[in-house]
Scaffold this motif. Sequence first.
Motif, PDB file in Angstrom:
ATOM      1  N   GLN A   1       0.747  -1.127  -0.113  1.00 52.69           N
ATOM      2  CA  GLN A   1       0.260   0.027   0.163  1.00 52.69           C
ATOM      3  C   GLN A   1       0.944   1.183  -0.106  1.00 52.69           C
ATOM      4  O   GLN A   1       0.646   2.288  -0.830  1.00 52.69           O
TER       5      GLN A   1
ATOM      6  N   GLU B   1      -0.036   3.161  -3.155  1.00 60.71           N
ATOM      7  CA  GLU B   1      -0.886   4.356  -2.989  1.00 60.71           C
ATOM      8  C   GLU B   1      -0.217   5.274  -1.895  1.00 60.71           C
ATOM      9  O   GLU B   1      -0.677   5.252  -0.765  1.00 60.71           O
TER      10      GLU B   1
ATOM     11  N   ARG C   1      -2.718   7.812  -0.003  1.00 58.60           N
ATOM     12  CA  ARG C   1      -3.521   7.365   0.912  1.00 58.60           C
ATOM     13  C   ARG C   1      -2.598   6.918   2.032  1.00 58.60           C
ATOM     14  O   ARG C   1      -3.276   6.830   3.239  1.00 58.60           O
TER      15      ARG C   1
END
Length: 617
Positions: A9, A13, A16
Motif C-alpha cells: 500500500q 498508494e 493514501r
Amino acid sequence: MRFDEVYRQSIDEPERFWGQAARAVDWDAEPGTVWSGGRWFPDGRLNTCHNTLDRHVAAGRGGQAALIYDSPVTGSKRTYTYAGLLDEVARTAGMLRDLGVGHGDTVVIYMPMVPEAVVAMLACARLGAVHSVVFGGFAAPELAVRIDHARPKVVLSASCGIEPARLVPYKPLLDEALRLAGHRPGHCVILQRPQCPAELEPGRDLDWAATLRGAEPAGCVSVRATDPLYILYTSGTTGVPKGVVRDNGGHAVALRWSMEAVYGMAPGEVFWAASDVGWVVGHSYIVYAPLLAGCTTVLYEGKPVGTPDPGAFWRVAAEHGVRVLFTAPTAIRAIKKEDPAGEWAAKSDLSRLRHLFLAGERLDPDTYHWAGDLLGIPVIDHWWQTETGWPIAANCVGLEPLPLKPGSPTRPVPGYDVRILDSEGAECPPGTEGAVTVRLPLPPGCLPTLYRDEERFAESYLSRYPGHYLTGDGGYVDADGYLFVMGRIDDVINVAGHRLSTGAMEEVIAAHPDVAECAVIGVDDPLKGQLPMGFVVLKAGADRDPGEIERELTAMVRERIGPVAAFRRALVVGRLPKTRSGKILRATMRDIAAGRDYRTPSTIEDPAALQEIADVL
C-alpha cells in the motif's frame, strides 16, 4: 495488517498511506494535499514542539516521565515529566524570543549530552526557528564553517563536555570559532557546568541560568509543514558543508509512525537510543520520535565502557526499564572486547528489554550472534542515513516480525521503494550487487534539499540515476526480498579485474575467535591494481603472535571468498580510527596506506589513532 500488505500500500498508494499516518499528528491546518511539487503535506500547518510535549500534557499525561537523564561522568540522574519538560522548553523559548529569535531564524547548538541540549532543540521548534546542532567538542575551524553557513542569530553552548578521562572546555573552542568566522551571532548563551566554568565576554556572552530566570514562557508558533525544522551538517565535509534539511510536517508524520511500526513502541514505554544529539540518531530517536509517540526517552552522558565498566549499558537498561535499546555495532563490539564472556550483563535484570536495534555501520555476524546469545532477545540490524532521518530497511517488529538473516537489515521499510541498479541504470536480478537506490518520491521525513544548495542536492543524490535517490552504498536484494548492504560504493575494490567487497572480507575476519573488530581497505598494487589489507583489533586477553593471526585470517578469507581475493596482509593494531559516532575512517586509512596527504576528519574521536595506523604501516 501484515507487513507485505502495508508495504504494498505504501508503494502503490503513497498519498493514501501517508495521509492516514498524518492523522496521528496534531495539525493547526490539516493538509488538503498529501504530496505535490516534490513536497509532503504542502498546505498543512503545525508545530513540532506542540506534538512532542503540549499535546501529551493536554491529554492528561503530564505526570508521565518524558526524559530520563543518566550521567555516570557526573554521577547525576534526573527525570523530567512531560509537564516539567514543557515548562523548561517554554521558558527557554521565551529566553530565545527575548534575544530576537523568531520564525525562520537559525540557532546553532554546540552542547554536550545534557538535558538543556534537548530543551534547546525543542525550544527552537516551539518558535519556528531552525536549529543546527554541531557535535559538542568539534574543532574550532569546523564549528566556524558551520556558523558561517547557518548564520545563527544566537549560539547556545556550555562551558565544557566531560569525557571519561578528561574535561573538554567548549568555550575556548567557541571563542576561536567566532574569531575565525565571518558571521557574528547576536549572543552566545553559555550553560555553566560546575566542573569547568567559562569566562564570559561582556556584551556578547550571557549566562544561561541568569538569562533564563527573567524569561516568560513562549507559546507554539504555527509553521508550514514544508518549513525547515533543523539543519544537520553531514560528517567529514570539506569546503562548503553539506547541510541536510529536515522539514516539520513530513518529519513529524514519519517519525511518529516509525516508533510504533519499526520499533514496536507504545506510549509510556521507555526507549533508549545510545547515541549523541549531535548525530542524526540523536535528533530522530533521542529527541523527536520518542516524544512524538508519547514514550519516555533516555539521555545518557557516558560511554559503553569506562564509565565506569563494560556493564554500563546493561545497568542503564535495567535501572530505567528500557524496552528497546538502539545503538551502533561499535558500542557492542567495545563491550564484547572488554567482557567477552558477558559477565557484566549477568549482573543486571534485563527481563524488560524486548529488542536490541543496531545501525550506523555494517553489523558483522559475530557481533550479531554474540549479542543475541548474551541477551536472549532479537538483535535487529537496520540501515538508514543522515539524509533519510529514519530507517530505509529494518525488521518492522511493530507490523510483523520477519525471520532474521545475519548480515541483512531485513527488508525495505514501507515508504522506501528500494532498487538495485547496475552501472547502466538497469535493475539487477536477485543476488547481483549494484548501487542501492530508492525510487522517487522519497517518503516523508527524508531530506527535501540541502541547505542553501539545491544544485548540490540534485548533483549528489538525483543525477546519477534519474528518478532515483542514490544512497552511495552498494548491495543486493536476495530472492526473499532481503536487502544486503555491502558498504559504500567506494569500498568495492578491483583485484585483477575482479570487483570484490571489502565488507564481505570484514565479515569473514570478524568471525575469527580472537578478533574484536576489523577493517579492510584496498591498497594499490602494480600487478593486480588493488589488493586488500586488513587491520584487526584483538579481544582482551588474546595474546597471540600477530604473524600467526595473519596466517589464520588469510586461510579463512581464501576458504570463504576464494583465492581471487588475494588477501594476505592483516596487521594487528591497538584500535581503529573512528568518528565519534563509531564509523571507521576507511577513506583516511586508504590515503595513509597510499602515502597520500590526508586531512584529519573533523568527526574523528582521537586523531592519535591515525598516527598509530601510519606507524604500523
